[in-house]
Scaffold this motif. Structure first.
Motif, PDB file in Angstrom:
ATOM      1  N   UNK A   1       0.845  -1.195   0.000  1.00 37.45           N
ATOM      2  CA  UNK A   1       0.000   0.000   0.000  1.00 37.45           C
ATOM      3  C   UNK A   1       0.885   1.252   0.000  1.00 37.45           C
ATOM      4  N   UNK A   2       0.527   2.199  -0.863  1.00 38.31           N
ATOM      5  CA  UNK A   2       1.288   3.434  -0.918  1.00 38.31           C
ATOM      6  C   UNK A   2       0.530   4.539  -0.183  1.00 38.31           C
ATOM      7  N   UNK A   3       1.205   5.165   0.760  1.00 35.80           N
ATOM      8  CA  UNK A   3       0.573   6.255   1.499  1.00 35.80           C
ATOM      9  C   UNK A   3       0.816   7.571   0.777  1.00 35.80           C
ATOM     10  N   UNK A   4      -0.080   8.493   1.000  1.00 36.23           N
ATOM     11  CA  UNK A   4      -0.033   9.765   0.290  1.00 36.23           C
ATOM     12  C   UNK A   4       0.890  10.770   0.992  1.00 36.23           C
ATOM     13  N   UNK A   5       2.170  10.407   1.058  1.00 38.82           N
ATOM     14  CA  UNK A   5       3.164  11.318   1.650  1.00 38.82           C
ATOM     15  C   UNK A   5       3.845  12.033   0.507  1.00 38.82           C
ATOM     16  N   UNK A   6       3.658  13.329   0.426  1.00 38.71           N
ATOM     17  CA  UNK A   6       4.211  14.083  -0.697  1.00 38.71           C
ATOM     18  C   UNK A   6       5.714  14.335  -0.527  1.00 38.71           C
ATOM     19  N   UNK A   7       6.413  14.282  -1.639  1.00 37.56           N
ATOM     20  CA  UNK A   7       7.829  14.649  -1.689  1.00 37.56           C
ATOM     21  C   UNK A   7       7.895  16.130  -2.084  1.00 37.56           C
ATOM     22  N   UNK A   8       8.481  16.941  -1.195  1.00 35.04           N
ATOM     23  CA  UNK A   8       8.420  18.384  -1.375  1.00 35.04           C
ATOM     24  C   UNK A   8       9.804  19.013  -1.501  1.00 35.04           C
ATOM     25  N   UNK A   9       9.949  19.846  -2.528  1.00 35.19           N
ATOM     26  CA  UNK A   9      11.107  20.736  -2.615  1.00 35.19           C
ATOM     27  C   UNK A   9      10.640  22.093  -2.111  1.00 35.19           C
ATOM     28  N   UNK A  10      11.222  22.540  -1.021  1.00 34.19           N
ATOM     29  CA  UNK A  10      10.873  23.837  -0.413  1.00 34.19           C
ATOM     30  C   UNK A  10      12.182  24.579  -0.287  1.00 34.19           C
ATOM     31  N   UNK A  11      12.358  25.608  -1.099  1.00 29.68           N
ATOM     32  CA  UNK A  11      13.682  26.222  -1.157  1.00 29.68           C
ATOM     33  C   UNK A  11      13.591  27.670  -1.634  1.00 29.68           C
ATOM     34  N   UNK A  12      14.578  28.450  -1.243  1.00 31.44           N
ATOM     35  CA  UNK A  12      14.655  29.846  -1.685  1.00 31.44           C
ATOM     36  C   UNK A  12      15.668  29.968  -2.813  1.00 31.44           C
ATOM     37  N   UNK A  13      15.330  30.756  -3.814  1.00 30.18           N
ATOM     38  CA  UNK A  13      16.260  31.039  -4.901  1.00 30.18           C
ATOM     39  C   UNK A  13      16.321  32.541  -5.138  1.00 30.18           C
ATOM     40  N   UNK A  14      17.385  32.960  -5.796  1.00 28.02           N
ATOM     41  CA  UNK A  14      17.445  34.324  -6.312  1.00 28.02           C
ATOM     42  C   UNK A  14      16.536  34.405  -7.535  1.00 28.02           C
ATOM     43  N   UNK A  15      16.285  35.621  -8.034  1.00 29.36           N
ATOM     44  CA  UNK A  15      15.435  35.754  -9.220  1.00 29.36           C
ATOM     45  C   UNK A  15      16.049  35.030 -10.406  1.00 29.36           C
ATOM     46  N   UNK A  16      17.364  34.936 -10.459  1.00 30.71           N
ATOM     47  CA  UNK A  16      18.014  34.196 -11.540  1.00 30.71           C
ATOM     48  C   UNK A  16      18.249  32.723 -11.190  1.00 30.71           C
ATOM     49  N   UNK A  17      17.539  32.213 -10.188  1.00 32.47           N
ATOM     50  CA  UNK A  17      17.461  30.770  -9.997  1.00 32.47           C
ATOM     51  C   UNK A  17      18.574  30.095  -9.230  1.00 32.47           C
ATOM     52  N   UNK A  18      19.359  30.848  -8.457  1.00 32.49           N
ATOM     53  CA  UNK A  18      20.442  30.236  -7.687  1.00 32.49           C
ATOM     54  C   UNK A  18      20.003  29.979  -6.240  1.00 32.49           C
ATOM     55  N   UNK A  19      20.427  28.842  -5.694  1.00 33.65           N
ATOM     56  CA  UNK A  19      20.094  28.509  -4.308  1.00 33.65           C
ATOM     57  C   UNK A  19      21.218  28.907  -3.361  1.00 33.65           C
ATOM     58  N   UNK A  20      22.380  29.226  -3.904  1.00 31.99           N
ATOM     59  CA  UNK A  20      23.523  29.671  -3.096  1.00 31.99           C
ATOM     60  C   UNK A  20      24.543  30.298  -4.032  1.00 31.99           C
TER      61      UNK A  20
END
Lengths: 177, 177
Positions: free
Chosen positions: A1-20
């Motif tokens: 049985x598969x449970x409905x646990x979502x895989x989430x990417x939660x992250x901040x980026x710059x406007x040009x898409x960089x995370x660091x």
């Protein structure tokens, strides 16, 4: 049985898409006028598991915080070393990222947060394992850095769920289509 | 005297920051569920001048529309050729992008839209000539294409003005700080 646990990417980026920056700094986030926690506490309530890469784990540990910031969560750390020793905070894992997700989704639980870094995120994105993207865009063009998205061989279609404004941050929620 | 005519980048990108595929196609925008004009008509009312590169101009002309889509606007096209002949729709220009902007801002008028493409946008961004960014983010990860932002030597700090949701598009407004 598969449970409905979502895989989430939660992250901040710059406007040009960089995370660091290239030096792995996120100081530009602190420089940006924030409003409280920008919804972080509410998000954190929805998860019980965090997954990160070894570099990100080392970075977190090197911050010398009073305690491990993901205390109370089940925390998996991907490493290429087979001699890493688990501790009370984290379990080290190896192998295919999809396998751990399948295993976690066979158990009941809350959502699963893929914390980073860039390489690990790329694996989840590439294999289309991400159920929800929550991207917080900061009002800065960095010019260079570590990108959230790397080159892919095919498109990934998403559905825009909502947009929010937290003072100087724009938060976009996308679901897998 | 300098008039307060804003230089505006108004453009749609994929979630991973591309303005077109590598083949210069924007078909992925049509595939996305749109709601009316997503605010385009209201934006178009605020400008009276458009600036684009020669490749973008050629692309527009090759669409074989009934009439030039920027009819009634003052339209400048950047070209490296000094033999391009102006027509009733466009004036060809060469030289530094900042010079044309300075010249336009000495005249009264509405705002100025930098249409594209990527190379021309990069010149305006790099020289920090953009007063307002209106970025419409489509719910797709393209994986590759022509990026809106290229590498820069320094940061550009912006101010988040507003966020809007148009059905499947998130529209972010940033002002120069």
């Amino acid at each position: 049985m598969k449970h409905n646990r979502k895989v989430i990417v939660y992250i901040a980026t710059s406007l040009d898409g960089y995370i660091a920056t290239k030096e792995e700094s996120v100081h530009w986030l602190d420089e940006t006028e924030a409003a409280g926690d920008n919804g972080f506490a509410a998000f954190y309530e929805t998860i019980d598991t965090v997954i990160m890469g070894k570099n990100t784990y080392d970075w977190v540990v090197n911050q010398e915080l009073e305690e491990f910031p993901y205390k109370g969560m089940t925390c998996y750390v991907y490493t290429s070393s087979d001699t890493a020793v688990n501790n009370e905070d984290v379990t080290f894992v190896q192998g295919e990222v999809s396998e751990l997700i399948q295993q976690l989704q066979r158990q009941p639980g809350k959502n699963i947060w893929i914390v980073g870094g860039g390489e690990l995120l790329h694996h989840y994105i590439k294999e289309n394992l991400v159920d929800e993207y929550i991207i917080t865009i900061a009002p800065i063009i960095l010019g260079s850095g570590i990108p959230l998205f790397k080159e892919l061989q095919s498109n990934i279609h998403l559905q825009l769920e909502q947009v929010k404004k937290y003072a100087q941050f724009a938060e976009l929620h996308f679901l897998k289509k």
